[in-house]
Motif scaffolding. Sequence first.
Motif, mmCIF file in Angstrom:
data_model
loop_
_atom_site.group_PDB
_atom_site.id
_atom_site.type_symbol
_atom_site.label_atom_id
_atom_site.label_comp_id
_atom_site.label_asym_id
_atom_site.label_seq_id
_atom_site.Cartn_x
_atom_site.Cartn_y
_atom_site.Cartn_z
ATOM 1 N N GLY A 1 0.821 -1.203 0.000
ATOM 2 C CA GLY A 1 0.000 0.000 0.000
ATOM 3 C C GLY A 1 0.855 1.252 0.000
ATOM 4 N N PRO A 2 0.223 2.403 -0.323
ATOM 5 C CA PRO A 2 0.978 3.660 -0.316
ATOM 6 C C PRO A 2 1.403 4.039 1.092
ATOM 7 C CG PRO A 2 -1.363 4.082 -0.567
ATOM 8 C CD PRO A 2 -1.187 2.597 -0.649
ATOM 9 N N THR A 3 2.485 4.744 1.168
ATOM 10 C CA THR A 3 2.964 5.208 2.465
ATOM 11 C C THR A 3 2.142 6.410 2.912
ATOM 12 O OG1 THR A 3 4.545 6.733 1.473
ATOM 13 C CG2 THR A 3 5.286 4.454 1.842
ATOM 14 N N ALA A 4 2.301 6.780 4.170
ATOM 15 C CA ALA A 4 1.573 7.933 4.707
ATOM 16 C C ALA A 4 1.941 9.198 3.941
ATOM 17 C CB ALA A 4 1.879 8.094 6.193
ATOM 18 N N ALA A 5 3.219 9.338 3.566
ATOM 19 C CA ALA A 5 3.645 10.518 2.819
ATOM 20 C C ALA A 5 2.978 10.580 1.449
ATOM 21 C CB ALA A 5 5.170 10.509 2.668
ATOM 22 N N GLN A 6 2.861 9.395 0.817
ATOM 23 C CA GLN A 6 2.220 9.357 -0.492
ATOM 24 C C GLN A 6 0.733 9.715 -0.389
ATOM 25 O OE1 GLN A 6 3.332 5.326 -1.458
ATOM 26 N NE2 GLN A 6 4.942 6.001 -2.894
ATOM 27 N N LEU A 7 0.069 9.211 0.650
ATOM 28 C CA LEU A 7 -1.338 9.533 0.848
ATOM 29 C C LEU A 7 -1.522 11.027 1.104
ATOM 30 C CD1 LEU A 7 -2.537 6.535 3.038
ATOM 31 C CD2 LEU A 7 -3.165 7.008 0.673
ATOM 32 N N LEU A 8 -0.610 11.598 1.887
ATOM 33 C CA LEU A 8 -0.694 13.027 2.180
ATOM 34 C C LEU A 8 -0.534 13.848 0.910
ATOM 35 C CD1 LEU A 8 -0.967 15.227 4.293
ATOM 36 C CD2 LEU A 8 1.511 15.130 4.640
ATOM 37 N N VAL B 1 -3.246 16.473 -0.857
ATOM 38 C CA VAL B 1 -2.935 17.861 -1.220
ATOM 39 C C VAL B 1 -3.295 18.115 -2.678
ATOM 40 C CG1 VAL B 1 -1.071 19.521 -1.586
ATOM 41 C CG2 VAL B 1 -1.165 18.190 0.527
ATOM 42 N N ARG B 2 -2.923 17.182 -3.541
ATOM 43 C CA ARG B 2 -3.124 17.394 -4.977
ATOM 44 C C ARG B 2 -4.596 17.311 -5.373
ATOM 45 N NH1 ARG B 2 1.612 18.094 -7.204
ATOM 46 N NH2 ARG B 2 3.484 17.063 -6.429
ATOM 47 N N SER B 3 -5.411 16.589 -4.615
ATOM 48 C CA SER B 3 -6.825 16.441 -4.954
ATOM 49 C C SER B 3 -7.723 17.420 -4.203
ATOM 50 C CB SER B 3 -7.301 15.008 -4.650
ATOM 51 O OG SER B 3 -7.238 14.747 -3.253
ATOM 52 N N SER B 4 -7.152 18.266 -3.362
ATOM 53 C CA SER B 4 -7.950 19.181 -2.546
ATOM 54 C C SER B 4 -8.649 20.228 -3.410
ATOM 55 C CB SER B 4 -7.049 19.875 -1.519
ATOM 56 O OG SER B 4 -7.772 20.856 -0.805
ATOM 57 N N ASN B 5 -9.852 20.625 -3.005
ATOM 58 C CA ASN B 5 -10.578 21.695 -3.686
ATOM 59 C C ASN B 5 -10.006 23.069 -3.359
ATOM 60 O OD1 ASN B 5 -12.449 20.050 -5.019
ATOM 61 N ND2 ASN B 5 -13.740 19.927 -3.193
ATOM 62 N N SER B 6 -9.179 23.127 -2.345
ATOM 63 C CA SER B 6 -8.504 24.375 -1.996
ATOM 64 C C SER B 6 -7.162 24.431 -2.707
ATOM 65 C CB SER B 6 -8.288 24.470 -0.484
ATOM 66 O OG SER B 6 -9.503 24.339 0.214
ATOM 67 N N GLY B 7 -6.717 25.649 -2.975
ATOM 68 C CA GLY B 7 -5.366 25.804 -3.496
ATOM 69 C C GLY B 7 -4.365 25.657 -2.357
ATOM 70 N N VAL B 8 -3.409 24.746 -2.490
ATOM 71 C CA VAL B 8 -2.453 24.469 -1.412
ATOM 72 C C VAL B 8 -1.027 24.681 -1.921
ATOM 73 C CG1 VAL B 8 -1.581 22.744 0.219
ATOM 74 C CG2 VAL B 8 -4.019 22.792 -0.353
ATOM 75 N N LEU B 9 -0.263 25.469 -1.163
ATOM 76 C CA LEU B 9 1.159 25.683 -1.436
ATOM 77 C C LEU B 9 1.946 25.356 -0.181
ATOM 78 C CD1 LEU B 9 1.022 29.315 -2.930
ATOM 79 C CD2 LEU B 9 0.726 27.195 -4.179
ATOM 80 N N ILE B 10 3.080 24.692 -0.330
ATOM 81 C CA ILE B 10 4.024 24.511 0.781
ATOM 82 C C ILE B 10 5.321 25.196 0.367
ATOM 83 C CG2 ILE B 10 5.353 22.858 2.142
ATOM 84 C CD1 ILE B 10 3.058 20.913 1.914
ATOM 85 N N LEU B 11 5.758 26.152 1.205
ATOM 86 C CA LEU B 11 6.942 26.957 0.911
ATOM 87 C C LEU B 11 8.028 26.689 1.943
ATOM 88 C CD1 LEU B 11 5.133 30.375 0.258
ATOM 89 C CD2 LEU B 11 5.626 28.585 -1.402
ATOM 90 N N ASN B 12 9.288 26.796 1.523
ATOM 91 C CA ASN B 12 10.383 26.706 2.479
ATOM 92 C C ASN B 12 10.702 28.099 3.013
ATOM 93 O OD1 ASN B 12 11.874 28.015 0.502
ATOM 94 N ND2 ASN B 12 12.956 26.166 -0.161
ATOM 95 N N ARG B 13 11.748 28.183 3.855
ATOM 96 C CA ARG B 13 12.051 29.451 4.518
ATOM 97 C C ARG B 13 12.463 30.540 3.521
ATOM 98 N NH1 ARG B 13 14.748 29.403 8.646
ATOM 99 N NH2 ARG B 13 14.733 27.176 9.198
#
Length: 416
Positions: free
Chosen positions: A38-45, A49-61
């Motif tokens: 099965g997929p790992t927790a990171a893959q599920l996460l 994110v990619r299927s969310s109806n909201s726009g999601v960005l993760i940025l570094n410092r």
Amino acid sequence: MTAPASIALALAASVAGLLVGFLVGRSRLTHSRMRPQGPTAAQLLERFVRSSNSGVLILNRFGDLVLHNHRAEELGLVRDNRADARARKAAEQVVDGGTPTEVDLSPLSVRRRGPEAVLGEVRPLGDGFTVVEAMDHSEAVRLEATRRDFVANVSHELKTPVGAIAVLAEAVLDAADDPDEVRRFGEKILRESTRLGKLVTELIALSRLQGAEKLPELTVVDIDTVVDEALGRIRLAAESAGIDITTDSASGLSVEGDRTLLVTALSNLLDNAVAYSPAGSPVSISRRLVDGYVEVAVTDRGIGIPESDQQRVFERFYRADKARSRATGGTGLGLAIVKHVAANHGGEVRLWSSPGVGSTFTLRIPTHPETTGGRTSAPPAATASAGPAAPTEAGGRIERPVPAVLQKSTGGGGKP
């Protein structure tokens, strides 16, 4: 038992244990290889994110993109693989302060059919990382703008006749000793009060059609009866305006609906055609069955509607020609009511129009399943008439509305 025998027995037991352990371990290894991983927790996460109806960005410092979804691109938060500058600046502030914050990420220039209002929330993830989650609030903004416009328009439309009645009543009191003046002002009061009553009635009808009240139970309705009743309502106004209304022959078509609402919708289309047609010009009604829909078309040779206004004329209180609309005494609600009557019957209203040529409004309602009669093509020349035969510019009789291929489907009504 002798010592050598005891040693041999112990050795045999050890060998047997090792063999069993080996077989069990091999069996488990084989089973684990056969079972799908099965997929790992990171893959599920990441999938979330990619299927969310909201726009999601993760940025570094440093404000660089680590991960984003397609929705973020649709909302205009990511271009050329770079995050919106406002999101990066807010992310810096969150990293420094450690407190979530909201930021307006609405497009600086609104694209056609694009989002108008986007609100984002920036939250810290630790180690200098932040997440930006953005939602499209455009629909709520549009609804609020529509509500404000509606309240403003209703207030204005109600204030006009009420104010006029008050002024005219004062004039009647001042002219109490002059019967002719009293009669003249009294007629004006009657006109304004009639206009006020019509406006209130149409506001109530529109409120019901938009879901404030449950619609009546639908029954089988004869379209020919609807046409006859609508003609009866408009005949006096048409005669006063010098407009001849011709109809085609009875169709025998029927629909499932509410007869009162359908008569109101067709009456509004006829009233619209009469109000915006010059004296002596023809108006016609035709009926036909097309692809499972009963079509009732009202065609006039009036002033027509510019293409720029054709998408808006079904809006409440919208008037393409405000000065002329005031002169006709219309409320600006008639075509909005037509649109909602059609929608509540599972149908639509279509519009074809050309300035200086005229307009065709077509009310399309799904036919009743048991309907067997009716035409499936354009109707023949008009035979029944609400007045004298209506000539076209060529001197003949109106035979059919503008062809369906030239008609334009709209989301709303027709002429103001």
